[in-house]
Scaffold this active site. Structure first.
Site, PDB file in Angstrom:
ATOM      1  N   HIS A 187     -19.031  -6.459 -14.801  1.00  0.00           N
ATOM      2  CA  HIS A 187     -19.908  -5.991 -15.864  1.00  0.00           C
ATOM      3  C   HIS A 187     -20.846  -4.950 -15.235  1.00  0.00           C
ATOM      4  CE1 HIS A 187     -23.319  -6.343 -18.696  1.00  0.00           C
ATOM      5  NE2 HIS A 187     -22.491  -6.909 -19.551  1.00  0.00           N
TER       6      HIS A 187
ATOM      7  N   ASP B 225     -21.736 -13.637 -10.184  1.00  0.00           N
ATOM      8  CA  ASP B 225     -22.257 -13.442 -11.535  1.00  0.00           C
ATOM      9  C   ASP B 225     -21.636 -14.533 -12.404  1.00  0.00           C
ATOM     10  OD1 ASP B 225     -22.614 -12.780 -14.175  1.00  0.00           O
ATOM     11  OD2 ASP B 225     -21.956 -10.697 -13.983  1.00  0.00           O
TER      12      ASP B 225
ATOM     13  N   LYS C  70     -26.604 -17.036 -23.069  1.00  0.00           N
ATOM     14  CA  LYS C  70     -25.158 -17.185 -23.234  1.00  0.00           C
ATOM     15  C   LYS C  70     -24.742 -18.656 -23.168  1.00  0.00           C
ATOM     16  CE  LYS C  70     -23.975 -12.700 -21.200  1.00  0.00           C
ATOM     17  NZ  LYS C  70     -23.801 -11.818 -22.347  1.00  0.00           N
TER      18      LYS C  70
ATOM     19  N   GLN D  76     -20.733 -15.655 -17.549  1.00  0.00           N
ATOM     20  CA  GLN D  76     -19.662 -16.056 -18.470  1.00  0.00           C
ATOM     21  C   GLN D  76     -19.017 -17.384 -18.057  1.00  0.00           C
ATOM     22  OE1 GLN D  76     -18.972 -14.581 -21.269  1.00  0.00           O
ATOM     23  NE2 GLN D  76     -20.167 -12.710 -21.018  1.00  0.00           N
TER      24      GLN D  76
ATOM     25  N   CYS E 117     -19.506  -3.188 -21.758  1.00  0.00           N
ATOM     26  CA  CYS E 117     -20.306  -2.978 -20.540  1.00  0.00           C
ATOM     27  C   CYS E 117     -19.438  -3.059 -19.295  1.00  0.00           C
ATOM     28  CB  CYS E 117     -21.456  -3.982 -20.440  1.00  0.00           C
ATOM     29  SG  CYS E 117     -22.650  -3.797 -21.736  1.00  0.00           S
TER      30      CYS E 117
END
Lengths: 399, 146
Positions: A112, A189, A215, A192, A353
């Site tokens: 991202h 990261d 999220k 997600q 993104c």
């Protein structure tokens, strides 16, 4: 999974964009209001009971987060504004002494923008290089290539746990092992991943893990950075201000202990409280049950979408969670998005993104659906009906 | 469904798929880029302007049906028009797609009237026009309507 009743907003919309942000359960919304009605005070300051109560509730969430991602110490949990700020924090702080001129930073082709640009900013400033870990056509990291990218100059690996476009669950445990063999720290990261999988940062042995509250059914404006104690101790502060200091004089300031060293200023207290309630909510349902539910939806949706001629799915790893990005013939994703929106179905259309990833697959944009705990097979049926309307509008037929 | 039909009229889909004046003008007197980074609509406009008249105009690019059709229809509409006429046309067109009002007969451009029901798509329909405006004002920066 019988949770729809907890999400009042879902009465009005078929929501297939949880990858962008999840909807919030009523308990989270209520908790934020309750905090302001009953417990609001600044934290870590007041001698009065109200402030102590607010502080206790705030710090309790740190403990909850620690347990949720299976970290060892609560001082390794830093509250930020979101995944983006968490990554910027690490990049900026490591650029002071750890990453230097001509050093190399490895990131993957499926990152991202928030795990690309912070590294570019410091690379440009100090003259470091960014090297890209290639991915296969199925949307998986090329592990062998990754292994070969390491040199004596490699100082950092930053990689996503789960791709926001492809849905691929990367083999980060293996990647971390390889990086550590080369004495290189790894930032993951997890934006997600955390809403969909049980994450264990201790088992992964990652050095940093970043994710966002919004999220994972919590409010916007709050993120988390997990960092190993040894790294957090070595790093200079990120921002200066109140809360992060021990003693201040005009000659010299000494910094507060972990984690407060990295939390300058008044944090988003009410929304951190909201995140705590979201974690309780997820724990009640159980992360295992959530993963299974979303995997089932992924399988059904993939099968149904594949029946549509001219529909191409990007990201076909076997290790994948509830995200499907696709193109449909030459119909632009924005036109698909507008038509689905007209049918009350919210999907994401665009580059997500991840412009370099779009280039990797040679498309300007994709349409993406992403699942959350509240999605049902009915939502998939509605999506398929919506896509039939897209075809009708563009004068094509799907059988 | 009616609003959708209104938005995605036959002519729009046809122009979106097979845009007119879709080429590079080698001897262009002016070249201007339009790009909406969030949605990815992208075009480059080529112009031959002489004595205040747009003698020839073309574009290349990629994007949604609305942005491509709008660019295609615009190039047809402003070719051989004076700069003043083109600017006036843009004003009229803007009024049409934002408020569904038209004071004059806009010819084929009128097929984009349906955009007024979809405010999120106004930026797609106006990208080519803002790019034209910038080109005529000799601006060099890439144009965005986001």
């Amino acid at each position: 999974m019988n949770v729809r009743k907890d999400f009042p907003i879902l009465e009005k919309i078929i929501y297939l964009d949880s990858g962008a942000t999840t909807q919030k359960p009523r308990c989270v919304i209520d908790a934020i209001q309750k905090f302001y009605l009953e417990d609001n005070a600044n934290i870590h300051r007041g001698v009065y009971e109200l402030s102590q109560r607010a502080t206790k509730k705030f710090e309790h969430v740190r403990e909850q987060v620690k347990n949720f991602i299976h970290a060892e110490h609560s001082h390794e949990i830093i509250f930020t504004r979101g995944t983006t700020e968490s990554i910027n924090l690490v990049a900026q702080c490591l650029s002071h002494n750890h990453i230097q001129k001509d050093d190399e930073i490895l990131i993957s082709a499926m990152e991202h923008h928030s795990n690309i640009v912070p590294w570019q900013l410091i690379a440009e400033k100090i003259g470091a290089k960014i090297k890209v870990i290639p991915i296969t056509d199925l949307g998986e990291i090329e592990l062998e290539s990754f292994r070969k990218l390491f040199t004596a100059k490699t100082k950092m690996v930053a990689v996503t746990h789960v791709s926001n476009v492809l849905g691929t669950v990367n083999p980060i445990k293996e990647m971390i092992r390889i990086a550590h063999e080369n004495n290189v720290p790894v930032l993951v990261d997890g934006a997600q991943a955390v809403p969909h999988l049980s994450v264990n940062v201790t088992e992964l042995d990652c050095d940093f893990y970043a994710f966002s509250s919004h999220k994972m059914y919590g409010p916007t404006g709050v993120g988390v950075l997990y960092g190993k104690t040894e790294w957090l101790k070595k790093m200079p502060p990120y921002q200066g201000g109140g809360d992060m200091i021990e003693r201040v004089s005009f000659e010299k300031t000494t910094y507060n202990k972990l984690p407060y060293k990295f939390e300058a200023g008044t944090p988003d207290i009410s929304n951190v409280i909201g995140l705590g309630v979201a974690i309780d909510y997820l724990n009640q349902i159980g992360m295992h049950a959530i993963t299974e539910h979303e995997k089932k939806l992924l399988a059904i949706a993939t099968e149904e979408l594949k029946k549509i001629p001219e529909l191409k799915i990007f990201g076909e790893s076997e290790n994948k969670i509830g995200v499907i990005s696709f193109t449909l013939n030459d119909i632009h994703p924005h036109d698909i998005g507008t038509i689905l929106d007209h049918e009350n179905i919210a999907v994401r259309a665009g580059h997500h993104c991840a412009m370099p990833l779009m280039q990797r697959f040679n498309v300007p944009a994709m349409t993406r659906i992403s699942f959350g705990i509240y999605n049902t097979e009915k939502d998939i049926e509605n999506l398929i009906k919506g896509l039939k309307i897209v075809h009708e509008v563009f004068h094509e037929r799907i059988t | 469904m009616n609003e959708l039909r209104e938005l995605y009229q036959e002519m729009i889909i046809e122009h979106g798929r097979h845009p007119r004046n879709f080429c590079v003008l080698e001897n262009a007197s002016c070249k201007q880029e339009g790009f909406n980074p969030l949605c990815g609509d992208h075009l480059i406009l080529f112009l031959i302007e002489k004595n205040g008249v747009i003698e020839n105009i073309s574009f290349q690019g990629s994007g949604c049906a609305i942005s491509m059709a709008s660019a295609s229809l615009m190039t047809d509409a402003v070719k051989n028009k004076s700069i003043k006429e083109a600017e006036k046309l843009f004003q009229q067109f803007h009024l049409l797609i934002t408020e569904n009002k038209s004071e004059e007969n806009l010819g084929k451009l009128a097929v984009l009237a349906g955009v007024s029901e979809f405010p999120a798509r106004v930026k797609c329909a106006t990208l080519a026009w803002h790019t034209l405006k910038a080109a005529l004002q000799n601006e060099t920066q890439t144009v965005s309507t986001e």
